[in-house]
Design an enzyme around this catalytic site. Sequence first.
Site, mmCIF file in Angstrom:
data_model
loop_
_atom_site.group_PDB
_atom_site.id
_atom_site.type_symbol
_atom_site.label_atom_id
_atom_site.label_comp_id
_atom_site.label_asym_id
_atom_site.label_seq_id
_atom_site.Cartn_x
_atom_site.Cartn_y
_atom_site.Cartn_z
ATOM 1 N N GLU A 116 0.808 -1.226 0.000
ATOM 2 C CA GLU A 116 0.000 0.000 0.000
ATOM 3 C C GLU A 116 0.841 1.276 0.000
ATOM 4 O OE1 GLU A 116 -0.647 -2.660 1.781
ATOM 5 O OE2 GLU A 116 -2.619 -3.306 1.111
ATOM 6 N N HIS A 120 -11.868 -5.508 9.062
ATOM 7 C CA HIS A 120 -12.716 -5.429 7.877
ATOM 8 C C HIS A 120 -13.924 -4.549 8.089
ATOM 9 C CE1 HIS A 120 -10.288 -9.019 7.225
ATOM 10 N NE2 HIS A 120 -10.384 -8.713 5.955
#
Length: 804
Positions: free
Chosen positions: A525, A592
């Site tokens: 990322e 999540h």
Amino acid sequence: MTLKLQTSDDISFEDFRAQILKDYEIAITSRECSILGRREVLTGKAKFGIFGDGKELPQLAMARSFRNGDFRSGYYRDQTFMMALGLLSPKEFFHGLYATTDIEKEPMCAGRQMGGHFGTSSLNPDGSWKDLTAQKNSSPDISPTAGQMPRLLGLAQASKIYRNVKGIDTTNFSNNGNEVAWGTIGNASTSEGHFFETFNAAGVLQVPMIISVWDDQYGISVPARFQTTKEDISEVLKGFQRDEKNKGYEILRVKGYDYTALIHAYENASELAREEHIPVLIHVTELTQPQGHSTSGSQERYKSEDRLLWEKENDCNKRFREWILENKIIDNASLSALELKIKKEVRTSKKEAWIEFLSPHKEAKKNLIQLLDKLAANSPNRAAITKIKNDLIAIEEPLKKDLASKSRKALRHVLGESSKEKDALLKWVENFLKDSQIKFSSHLNSELSNKAINIEEIRPIYDDNPEKVDGRIILRDNFDKLFDKYPQALIFGEDSGTIGDVNQGLEGLQKKYGELRIADTGIREATIIGQGIGLALRGLRPIAEIQYLDYLLYGLQTLSDDLATILYRTVGKQKAPLIIRTRGHRLEGIWHSGSQMGGIIHFLRGIYILVPRNMTKAAGFYNTLMKSDEPGLIIEKSLNGYRLKEDKPNNLGEICTPIGVVEIVKKGTDITLLSYGSTLRIVRQTAQELKEVGIDAEVIDAQSLLPFDLANTVLSSIKKTSRLLVIDEDVPGGCAAYLMQDIIERQGAYKYLDSAPQTLTAKAHRPAYATDGDYFSKPNAEDMFEKVYDIMHEANPTEYPKLR
Ligand SMILES: Cc1ncc(C[n+]2csc(CCOP(=O)(O)OP(=O)(O)O)c2C)c(N)n1
Ligand SMILES: [Mg+2]
């Protein structure tokens, strides 16, 4: 030692000799700046100094191979390189040290960063691009070690895009992708993850990137044995070396005091990277720190006598001098005379810079003293004002702070008085603060007319009986239009390519637009963000996809330290209109379901933070950002949003969702409920349930968190309802607190409230997994109902008797 350089083939000996002497002159100039710079800090004129002494020679070699169109992404040691390219004069060096706020005098950042942070100008005053192919470019430095690495990847990849993607207008940006991106990093900083991540990614992507490691064996006081396996970065990176079978790196190793070897190494690297588009590592060893790491400490505390002696003997400038004499380029007396001349020149530059730094302050001081004088003459508090004036007179080298502080304090002594002298001082203070503040606070966002908040709304247009499609189809078809309209647009991320992202919002687009424009990346990322920054700095329009919002944290350092500050720290000289795409509100489980919005909005001031409630809104945000030249983060809502049906507009690619504008999604009169993203869906359902007990809530979608509600629509709503509840799936005190502060303080809503304004947030812990975990971690429908009901109960217990 041979005198023959590769570059000398077609130049005369005189030219060759002149080049060497020019290099020497720059090396000595740079060194003298470092020496005097340190003194300026130790005598208190400058706050902090970190200099390029001991790293001069390799930078001269690098500068020789650096061509127009190339980009640097480096760190605080590179003053010699900048000087060699004519991008930094000694006077500018000192202006940087003093933090002069005049951009003409301190062109790197007008004093916003410490000295030793370099950068060039990519933009004309009207914000349009300069011809970057006609100048030497440096992306703007940041202080976090290795923080310069992720963007280096994108700077290099831009050449590959420009060389291989057809249809992009390369004017101003590229000449057939021949540009090299040059990175520099200290040996110790190669311990950072950003270095390794970038290194691997560039090997995979095969981009024209040359990383120089300036190896002085230390990272402040910590020696190589605590930093690097085998104490040798090129040794441990050997596995990246390309061979007949596999692509990889070219790895070169060269001693930092060996002039000819350095020049050969850099020419070799430049040619390889430029022509073959491969990454190269140049490990420059045996460098030194003549004055130690920075002005903050002294190296005698941690280096042995042997080491200090070795450094003295192997100082690259000293060895360069010896080489010049050995090879009879010039005689000793002439060399000494040259050194003396340079030292004088640097001293003069230093003095001039200090005078220039001070002169506007002195001018202001003179005016202020006159005003205070007159004020004292006409005030009963003459003594107190005169004392302030005399204190000011005693400050021989005033800063803006001194002037602001003294003038503002003087006003306290004329409270209740009215005179033209007081008015004059008031006006002076007003103007001085305004003129000064802007020097420190401009350019957080664009100040140009095409700034994102100026892009006009274009609403979706629907047929009479619009087709109902999955949300992802709306995104996909909108992206299709965007990639068609903007050849310079590209998107990349984990699973974004072949499968067209995990929710197929890019389905089929790689086939249509090619692997370079719709690309898969590794799981990395920080460098996905860095890649985007570098590409954007070179005129492309990247969309960097972070697969799920929770994993934005890996890229947060780069987003916060680099992207969010680019416009600000260059005072508008560079821009990186990068769009970051991510998703994942309101899933389930600790990693999540993240809504770290509080953290994100605080870390990312300088980037637009947009939280569309559906995919049509999201599509509109992409289109708005593409029309502007500013960075933005778009958080597509929860995963099920990709499957929820939405009416399909027939003007995809055109619709623009305005930035900084909230939307009232349900009108009501009893209470204002503000929320955003996927939580908004539950708020809307709750509003229907509240209606059943006679509570008519107004529901507002924040949509755009940074900036938020520029038109004060929430205030207008509160004027009607007199009550406010902010509902957010972030932690207590997170995004909801940010919104509350804006509404109560900036918008001034406290005046219109009849009930205490409240927030309803998630629990302070990370959300637990599964349906029950979600229900008991994040604000649920019953929480919302009861919270609103309680507020109404408190206001009117007769009409709304206690619920539980
Ligand atoms: C992320 C981060 N951690 C720590 C620091 C503090 N710091 C500044 S320079 C430095 C040492 C860097 O050493 P090296 O990379 O070898 O470069 P050198 O200064 O030796 O040229 C450290 C730890 C920082 N700027 N950034
Ligand atoms: Mg070091």
